[in-house]
Enzyme design. Sequence first.
Site, PDB file in Angstrom:
ATOM      1  N   ALA A 163       8.643 -23.142   6.246  1.00  0.00           N
ATOM      2  CA  ALA A 163       7.886 -23.711   5.036  1.00  0.00           C
ATOM      3  C   ALA A 163       7.034 -22.721   4.516  1.00  0.00           C
ATOM      4  O   ALA A 163       6.751 -21.604   5.335  1.00  0.00           O
ATOM      5  CB  ALA A 163       6.904 -24.823   5.697  1.00  0.00           C
ATOM      6  N   CYS A 164       6.741 -22.776   3.204  1.00  0.00           N
ATOM      7  CA  CYS A 164       5.794 -21.590   2.581  1.00  0.00           C
ATOM      8  C   CYS A 164       4.911 -22.174   1.534  1.00  0.00           C
ATOM      9  O   CYS A 164       5.245 -23.457   1.312  1.00  0.00           O
ATOM     10  CB  CYS A 164       7.032 -20.761   1.906  1.00  0.00           C
ATOM     11  SG  CYS A 164       7.798 -21.279   0.362  1.00  0.00           S
ATOM     12  N   PRO A 165       4.082 -21.612   0.853  1.00  0.00           N
ATOM     13  CA  PRO A 165       3.029 -22.128   0.357  1.00  0.00           C
ATOM     14  C   PRO A 165       3.360 -23.014  -0.910  1.00  0.00           C
ATOM     15  O   PRO A 165       3.117 -24.168  -1.259  1.00  0.00           O
ATOM     16  CB  PRO A 165       2.174 -21.149  -0.137  1.00  0.00           C
ATOM     17  CG  PRO A 165       2.277 -19.953   1.140  1.00  0.00           C
ATOM     18  CD  PRO A 165       3.790 -19.991   1.509  1.00  0.00           C
ATOM     19  N   THR A 203      10.992 -20.871   1.884  1.00  0.00           N
ATOM     20  CA  THR A 203      11.392 -21.778   2.635  1.00  0.00           C
ATOM     21  C   THR A 203      12.759 -21.845   2.745  1.00  0.00           C
ATOM     22  O   THR A 203      13.352 -21.807   3.859  1.00  0.00           O
ATOM     23  CB  THR A 203      10.901 -23.141   2.167  1.00  0.00           C
ATOM     24  OG1 THR A 203       9.812 -23.348   1.893  1.00  0.00           O
ATOM     25  CG2 THR A 203      11.324 -24.225   3.230  1.00  0.00           C
TER      26      THR A 203
END
Lengths: 142, 104
Positions: free
Chosen positions: B8-10, B16
């Site tokens: 997951a990424c911001p 991601t």
Amino acid sequence: MELMNEGLIVFDLEAASPEETVSKIAGVMEEQGRLNDRAAYVADVIKREEGAPTSIGFLIATPHAKSVHVKEPSLAFARLKDPVQWANEKVQMVFQIAVPDPGQGDKHLEILAKLSRKIIHDDFREQLMNVTNEKEVLELIL
Amino acid sequence: MKFLAVTACPSGVAHTYMSAEALEKAARKHGIEIKVETQGSIGIENQITPEDLIGTDAVILTKDMPIKDEDRFENIPKVKVGVSDAVKKAEAIITKLEKMVKEL
């Protein structure tokens, strides 16, 4: 509106820094009516870069922002005339992404997810480095 | 050997998926079975089920964003990595984890 078209593809872009690269590509997006506010979008992208640079090695960076300053979901591709120093990496191919906040459905995001996966593969990157026209880029990406 | 991972990424748009692909590619190269769940902007994909947990040697979680349902992995050795590192250094992460599992 399509996520990407030939007008969002630039070859031999001349830029001396990540900031200049992002700003010039944003200029192309603006010409295509993709942004509400170019300067504010660029600022969002640069802010994202400061937190964690998107240069991922293999000469590629993927600067992006999900931002209220974006009008239409857009993907631009630029190949730079000369590699630019981007945090700890050299970068010559840039996928720049603009996604409106709040979002507008998932179709474009699926294309971006697929593209992100492709970038990891050597043969895809080699093809991108060697394409000679916009059509070939679109065929590779979409 | 069998690994699981969740990425997951911001913004949930690029890293991601890049990290998921990079981990899958590196694991395949090492002959390691892997399933990577992505928690991105298009929701959760390739969701890890209770059945997937059986026989798993280690779990890789990216640490840039809270991972949903992290407690699924309570009893499995875990490593947390930055999502950028998972993209750039997937091979090194897999190699290190493989070594760690062998020494357990």
